[in-house]
Design an enzyme around this catalytic site. Structure first.
Site, PDB file in Angstrom:
ATOM      1  CB  THR A 122      -0.909  -0.026   1.257  1.00 27.17           C
ATOM      2  OG1 THR A 122      -1.526  -1.194   1.436  1.00 27.17           O
ATOM      3  CG2 THR A 122      -1.989   1.182   1.358  1.00 27.17           C
ATOM      4  CE  LYS A 219      -4.438  -1.788   0.917  1.00 30.40           C
ATOM      5  NZ  LYS A 219      -5.280  -3.422   1.190  1.00 30.40           N
ATOM      6  N   GLY A 268     -17.524  -2.885  18.537  1.00 26.84           N
ATOM      7  CA  GLY A 268     -16.614  -3.420  19.251  1.00 26.84           C
ATOM      8  C   GLY A 268     -15.696  -2.328  20.089  1.00 26.84           C
ATOM      9  CB  CYS A 275      -4.267  -2.532   6.926  1.00 27.14           C
ATOM     10  SG  CYS A 275      -3.259  -4.007   6.294  1.00 27.14           S
ATOM     11  CE  LYS A 335      -9.396 -10.741  10.676  1.00 27.83           C
ATOM     12  NZ  LYS A 335      -9.156 -10.529   9.298  1.00 27.83           N
TER      13      LYS A 335
END
Ligand code: UDX
Ligand code: UDX
Length: 445
Positions: A122, A219, A268, A275, A335
């Site tokens: 990126t 992106k 959450g 990222c 995650k």
């Protein structure tokens, strides 16, 4: 085709494995000897479902090779993918030093044929032009290096540049790379476009063919928008807490509108990972660099950080303070289905708790080792039961589905106080209350 992938990271390894699977001859290069040594034994530097098997398969079939040497890797390559890290600088700007060092190394090792160089990491809009300048300077200086005369091939080295951003979520990188929604090809020459279209034959998904600058921006736009969806549902969750509404039902109803879509509406403790935090900050700095005040994005970055504090306040309230309390933590990765703790909200919350005098014992199915590197004082264990032994509260901080299937009734008897602050809305409030827990979550009564 002969392809070289530079950077054996979360982006480079799935990219190399997929092109090998498609029948290309792939050379994966990394400057880190340890990483390459481990890869030779089929050992990956991180956990990613199915990736170690795929790499092992391609290594033994000979389609994939790994190396730390630039010369052979570049001289034979028709296409070179740059997949090195682009971590954030303190200013939030993307650090392109690795991309530029890879570009220099490529230019110093050009083979006799025209090479296509593709940025997959990126990178801010306009990076490809900077890469072009670096490569041209290197090949020009080699022409100027009359003493050595520079090899004829280098003097005449012609190359094309393109951008082919990746959209791989960790935890499903291989599956998504084999089954992309779309492949974005940013190229400024027909040759580059044709090569990239041919290279990706065999992969499903739409093709978006555009120019390089547009591909670089796509992106950031995608990641910033996904981060905005999470920011939005977390703001709605706070409003639900004030109004007694249920954010899970709000999200379900919102998601049924095809224009909104159900994904990325899970409230959450805020997004983490390598990222979203990096790309939102990079895009904000790209915008301000072009005199565009991207106010929404600044709010997304700001509010996302507040989610951690909001959740901590809830924990302090329900426990009457955390100092001296024994807190069991379930989840450390940013995650589920990954061992990655980069910018993990779970780890940030654990660090706060420890600083505020709580004694924390944490369990995570995969991220324990990385968490201890990031937070050496962290006490970890290898089962949920150990984490909850004599605990005043059980915090759920990562959405591992195995936490949903835990024997909560039994675990309750291990705890000093049956209190569950659930930062990921993983469990069902009425079920947990029926089992005698004091249960709080995010945006649900
Ligand atoms: C990261 C982000 O996750 C991704 O969003 C972004 O597009 C690029 O940076 P990732 O694959 O996670 O991508 O990077 P990382 O895991 O840090 O791997 C990069 C690899 O490149 C490392 O193994 C590093 O050793 C290697 N590298 C770095 C080189 O081979 N050459 C260099 O000059 C610098
Ligand atoms: C993301 C993008 O999804 C991927 O396309 C891009 O290439 C890299 O960045 P990743 O960061 O690996 O992938 O994971 P993702 O699944 O997007 O989750 C990012 C963070 O958002 C995690 O901390 C996750 O817990 C959180 N999240 C995700 C939410 O809080 N709510 C959601 O609904 C979804």
């Amino acid at each position: 085709m002969h392809i070289t992938v530079i950077g054996a990271g979360y982006v480079g390894i799935p990219t190399a494995a997929v092109f090998a699977k498609l029948g290309h001859t792939v050379c994966l290069l990394d400057v880190d000897e340890k990483k390459i040594g481990a890869l030779r034994q089929g050992k990956l530097p991180f956990f990613e479902p199915g990736l170690a098997e795929a790499v092992g398969e391609q290594l033994s079939s000979g389609a994939l090779s790994v190396t730390t040497e630039y010369n052979a890797a570049i001289a034979h390559a028709e296409v070179v993918f740059i997949c090195v890290g682009t971590p954030p600088l303190p200013t939030g700007e993307a650090d392109l030093s690795y991309v530029f060092s890879a570009a220099r190394s490529i230019a110093e090792n050009f083979g006799p044929h025209r090479t296509l160089i593709v940025t997959k990491s990126t990178v801010p809009v306009g990076t490809a032009e900077k890469v072009r300048k670096i490569i041209s300077d290197v090949t020009l200086s080699s022409k100027g290096g009359s003493a050595s005369g520079g090899s004829l091939s280098r003097d005449l080295a012609q190359f094309d540049l393109a951008s082919c951003p990746e959209f791989l979520p960790e935890g499903s990188a291989l599956a998504d790379a084999l089954n992309p929604d779309r492949i974005v090809i940013g190229a400024d020459t027909d040759r580059a476009r044709e090569i990239l279209l041919k290279l990706h034959e065999g992969l499903p998904g739409a093709r978006v063919v555009t120019d390089v600058r547009t591909a670089e921006l796509i992106k950031y736009a995608c990641n910033a928008f996904l981060a905005t969806k999470i920011f939005f549902i977390n703001e709605i969750a706070s409003l639900c807490e004030q109004t007694g509404a249920n954010v899970a039902d709000v999200a379900t109803a919102m998601g049924m509108d095809k224009r909104i879509g159900p994904a990325f509406l899970r409230a959450g403790i805020g997004y983490g990972g390598s990222c979203f935090p990096k790309d939102t900050r990079a895009l904000a700095s790209i915008a301000s660099g072009h005199n565009h005040d991207f106010q929404l994005l600044k709010a997304v970055i700001e509010v996302n950080q507040q989610q951690r504090a909001r959740f901590l306040e809830k924990v302090k309230l329900i426990l009457g303070g955390v100092s001296g309390k024994r807190i069991g933590v379930l989840g450390l990765a940013f995650k589920n289905n990954t061992d990655d703790v980069r910018e993990s909200a779970a780890l940030e919350i654990v660090a706060y708790l420890m600083k505020d005098g709580a004694s924390v014992v944490a369990y995570d199915p995969k991220a324990e080792a990385n968490a201890k590197i990031a937070l050496p004082a962290l006490v970890t264990c290898s089962t949920a039961a150990e984490a909850l032994q004599h605990a005043d509260a059980a915090l759920i901080l990562t959405e591992w589905t195995e936490f949903r299937d835990l024997p909560w009734q039994q675990l309750k008897s291990l705890m000093r106080q049956p209190i569950i602050p659930d930062g990921k809305n993983l469990l069902d409030p009425s079920q947990m209350r029926a089992s005698g827990f004091t249960y709080v979550s995010v945006g649900r009564p």
